[in-house]
Design an enzyme around this catalytic site. Structure first.
Site, mmCIF file in Angstrom:
data_model
loop_
_atom_site.group_PDB
_atom_site.id
_atom_site.type_symbol
_atom_site.label_atom_id
_atom_site.label_comp_id
_atom_site.label_asym_id
_atom_site.label_seq_id
_atom_site.Cartn_x
_atom_site.Cartn_y
_atom_site.Cartn_z
ATOM 1 N N CYS A 24 0.844 -1.195 0.000
ATOM 2 C CA CYS A 24 0.000 0.000 0.000
ATOM 3 C C CYS A 24 0.879 1.245 0.000
ATOM 4 O O CYS A 24 2.109 1.165 0.085
ATOM 5 C CB CYS A 24 -0.928 0.010 1.210
ATOM 6 S SG CYS A 24 -0.059 0.121 2.784
ATOM 7 N N CYS A 27 3.265 1.603 2.892
ATOM 8 C CA CYS A 27 4.528 0.879 2.737
ATOM 9 C C CYS A 27 5.529 1.723 1.949
ATOM 10 O O CYS A 27 6.714 1.778 2.296
ATOM 11 C CB CYS A 27 4.293 -0.445 2.022
ATOM 12 S SG CYS A 27 3.161 -1.572 2.876
ATOM 13 N N ASP A 439 -4.703 17.953 -25.612
ATOM 14 C CA ASP A 439 -3.857 17.826 -26.797
ATOM 15 C C ASP A 439 -4.702 18.212 -28.019
ATOM 16 O O ASP A 439 -5.929 18.291 -27.937
ATOM 17 C CB ASP A 439 -3.357 16.385 -26.912
ATOM 18 C CG ASP A 439 -2.532 16.161 -28.159
ATOM 19 O OD1 ASP A 439 -1.628 16.979 -28.419
ATOM 20 O OD2 ASP A 439 -2.796 15.189 -28.882
ATOM 21 N N ASP A 640 -4.332 11.390 -26.643
ATOM 22 C CA ASP A 640 -4.588 10.075 -27.235
ATOM 23 C C ASP A 640 -3.346 9.439 -27.841
ATOM 24 O O ASP A 640 -3.367 8.266 -28.201
ATOM 25 C CB ASP A 640 -5.653 10.187 -28.331
ATOM 26 C CG ASP A 640 -5.079 10.719 -29.634
ATOM 27 O OD1 ASP A 640 -4.353 11.742 -29.575
ATOM 28 O OD2 ASP A 640 -5.323 10.113 -30.682
ATOM 29 N N ASP A 644 1.760 11.686 -25.797
ATOM 30 C CA ASP A 644 1.054 12.262 -24.656
ATOM 31 C C ASP A 644 1.252 11.451 -23.376
ATOM 32 O O ASP A 644 0.873 11.907 -22.296
ATOM 33 C CB ASP A 644 -0.453 12.345 -24.950
ATOM 34 C CG ASP A 644 -0.772 13.248 -26.124
ATOM 35 O OD1 ASP A 644 -0.111 14.298 -26.240
ATOM 36 O OD2 ASP A 644 -1.664 12.913 -26.913
#
Length: 710
Positions: A24, A27, A439, A640, A644
């Site tokens: 987690c 940690c 974008d 997309d 990016d």
């Protein structure tokens, strides 16, 4: 085991470690603090996704000190050599393979835990009130629970809890282990000493293990999916390269390529390294770097990047960088570093986890001692039972389920609307966003070129349709995106295309063909000028089209200029409406693109975006986002393309279209099915609502523990 080698100054080195046992964000925080506590360690970056840590150190006397520091806080560590592209690829494993042990643990927890709970619920019905009749059902309960404790559903947590106890570190595994083991021991005591049901807590131990295994599976599934971004980027790097040796070429592993080697790349191959073109001409698809779908012409002296694809032609390049220094490798590092970050709610959870366990243990001890001292004759039994109740009740079931339950509902609702959310952190981050960066190519636009305008030369005496027919007929067998746009427009207009003869394609310039006995040229101005075509009559129109951010294709026949055709990317339907909805929600919008300024400005104006940043590299997008974050603003990125991916990972919330590149979708926190921009504002509305629900759930979870423990 190999020691990391210095990667900067002689007295400075980066050390890489494999960390085992992290489950987690708490940690991650604990391991990072332990590593930074070592004398000489300047900074530690711990990545839960890859289970690794990188330490920047100055004058570190012995790297083994880092391993010992990690072990002192209850985790295992191993020194690694600095990762390479090849090593990263060999460690790439599918999500299904990684999650198989977690799924097996859930099956075991349910298979043995549910009968334990069922026996407890049906005990009265099965045995009635006959004295001693409940003994054997409880023995069966105990045997099933002991088998459960030895199974993968519980044993790893018990071992981790024991390790934490030995190192005197408070972890959630320690609290779970204390609650489960104490419940089992007290149940065995109650069973064989005939204390009745007062000490029977086997059903509680089973429920704890079921809930924890389900929660950890959901967390692991979300965590390991983030590694898909790195794996997808790695697949952009070929495994071998074609090295030029004298008059021949030889295929060699990519790891054997050195700076200065001459490499041959042919059509439809990915470039293996960054380099400089020293021979040949070709068009390179650099969409993973710039996001633009139009291939870029390359010739002698031009720079090329690893992972880009040669769309046409043959190139000989001189390798300038190799391994983890290439452009795609830097993108990989950017994704990894961004994914190692934590959100504000995660930091709060880390702080709570650090004090929750020791406080609960202290309360349990105080409860037992209090009953032992002041509870009279039955104080010991009552105190033990109360202490067990504190440990069992305080186990982080409510805290662990508060977020996943809200996430399951919210992500289910989002999925029905075509919005796929990675995990709780993505929902939280999206719900707090203040700025949305978009974008251009493939996001605000479709990424597909279309004909926008046609201009004819007066002296030619032709119509626009005739110019389009000439261009499309000559280009009908080309695979270039601009050629496909011309052909599509002509066919949509119902124009009959002539069969070209003597077809000749010149990379980076255009095509030459014979149509109905006439020599036709289609392409750029240099292509036509080289053939002696006078373009003076079209000069003003061409300049205007280019100033509007459009790509211009010129057409000539028999040495006479016929006309000019302007093409540009198509604005995505609903773009302006989506931007308007974002603004109505109080979100600022901006566009960041690698395209030319004129093109970017035209698209931004059509979409209703005022803030525009053009001609930026993938790292430049990351820098822009981090600058906004440094100014205290929470930023979302919508993109997309492969280029990016670093920005999507660096943003507080990354959105990618499911139809986009694999790399972008793997790096993004949210995937949008259907490629409709209207889903972006809808996703923000769902995220904001889910954050409110998560906060309410966490409040009641804490309230439950505060009220139930006393």
């Amino acid at each position: 085991m190999a020691e990391a080698t210095p990667t900067a100054a002689p007295n400075r080195a980066n050390y890489w470690l494999r960390i085992e046992g992290m489950t987690c964000a708490g940690c991650v925080n604990r391991v990072g603090q332990a590593l930074e506590s070592v004398s000489g360690a300047a900074r530690a970056e711990v990545n839960l996704t890859t289970q690794t840590a990188r330490v920047d150190a100055l004058h570190l006397p012995d790297p083994q000190l880092l391993v010992e520091a990690v072990r002192r806080v209850g985790y295992e560590a191993t020194l690694l050599g600095e990762p390479t592209a090849g090593a990263s690829r060999t460690e790439d494993r599918g999500t299904a393979t990684v999650l198989r042990p977690q799924r097996q643990a859930i099956v075991l927890a349910l298979g043995m835990g549910l009968p334990v709970i069922a026996i407890d619920l049906l005990e009265h019905t099965l045995t009635g009130l006959t004295p001693g009749a409940r003994f054997w059902p409880r023995v069966l309960q105990l045997l099933l629970t002991l088998l459960l404790l030895r199974s993968p559903a519980a044993a790893p947590m018990l071992v981790s809890g024991l390790r934490a106890a030995l190192w005197r570190v408070g972890t959630m595994d320690l609290l779970i282990s204390l609650g489960v083991v104490t419940a089992v021991l007290s149940s065995a005591l109650g069973l064989f000493m005939h204390h009745g049901t007062a000490f029977m807590h086997l059903h509680a131990a089973a429920m704890i293990l079921i809930f924890i295994n389900v929660g950890r599976y959901l967390e692991a599934r979300a965590r390991h999916r983030t590694a898909d971004a790195v794996a997808a980027l790695m697949r952009k790097i070929p495994r071998t390269a074609r090295r030029v040796v004298g008059e021949r070429t030889e295929e060699v592993p990519l790891e054997d390529v050195a700076v200065g080697d001459m490499l041959r790349v042919v059509t439809d191959e990915d470039l293996p390294t960054d380099g400089e073109v020293v021979g040949g001409v070709g068009s390179v698809d650099e969409s993973m770097i710039t996001g633009e779908s139009v291939p870029v012409d390359k010739e002698g002296g031009d720079a090329v990047s690893a992972g880009t694809r040669l769309a046409s032609g043959i190139l000989t390049i001189r390798a300038s960088t190799t391994g983890m220094d290439t452009t795609v490798a830097r993108m990989i590092r950017a994704v990894q570093e961004a994914q190692a970050g934590r959100t504000q709610m995660q930091r709060l959870a880390d702080a709570v986890a650090g004090v929750f366990v020791p406080i609960v243990v202290v309360i349990a001890v105080v409860t037992f001692v209090g009953w032992l001292l002041f509870g009279g004759a039955g104080g010991a039994a009552t105190g033990l039972r109360s202490a067990i109740a504190v440990l069992v009740i305080a186990c982080p079931c409510a805290l662990g389920l508060a977020t996943p339950t809200a996430v399951l509902v919210a992500t289910g609702q989002a999925a029905l609307r075509g919005i796929l959310v990675r995990d709780a952190a993505a929902l939280e981050a999206a719900g707090r966003v203040e700025v949305v960066v978009l974008d251009k190519t493939g996001t605000l636009t479709t990424g597909q070129f279309g004909v926008r305008e046609m201009v004819t030369a007066e002296a030619a005496g032709v119509t626009a349709e005739q110019v389009l027919r000439l261009a499309a007929s000559a280009e009908q067998y080309s695979t270039h995106p601009l050629a496909r746009a011309l052909v599509d427009r002509a066919r949509a207009a119902g124009l009959a295309l002539n069969e070209p003869h003597g077809y000749e394609q010149r990379t980076g310039l255009g095509v030459r063909a014979v149509l109905d006995g006439r020599q036709v040229l289609v392409g750029s101005a240099p292509h036509l000028k080289e053939a002696g075509v006078d373009l003076a009559s079209l000069r003003d129109a061409v300049r205007r089209m280019q100033s509007e951010g459009r790509t211009v294709v010129l057409v000539a026949a028999e040495g006479l200029a016929m006309g000019a055709i302007a093409l540009s990317d198509t604005i995505r339907p609903g773009a302006s409406q989506a931007v308007g909805e974002l603004k109505a929600m109080g979100l600022a919008t901006a566009m960041v693109t690698g395209d030319q300024a004129a093109t970017a400005a035209a698209v931004a104006a059509a979409a209703g975006i005022e803030q525009v940043v053009a001609q930026v590299t993938p790292q430049g997008k990351v820098d822009r986002i981090r600058a906004m974050q440094a100014a205290g603003r929470r930023v979302a990125m919508v993109g997309d393309g492969t280029n990016d991916a670093p920005a999507l990972a660096a943003a507080d919330a990354g959105f990618a279209f499911a139809a986009g590149t694999e790399v972008a979708n793997a790096a993004a926190h949210v995937s949008l099915v259907g490629s409709e921009l209207r889903l972006v504002p809808l996703a923000f509305r769902i995220a904001r609502q889910s954050v409110r629900i998560i906060k309410q759930n966490l409040f009641w979870a804490f309230f439950y523990n505060v009220v139930a423990i006393p």
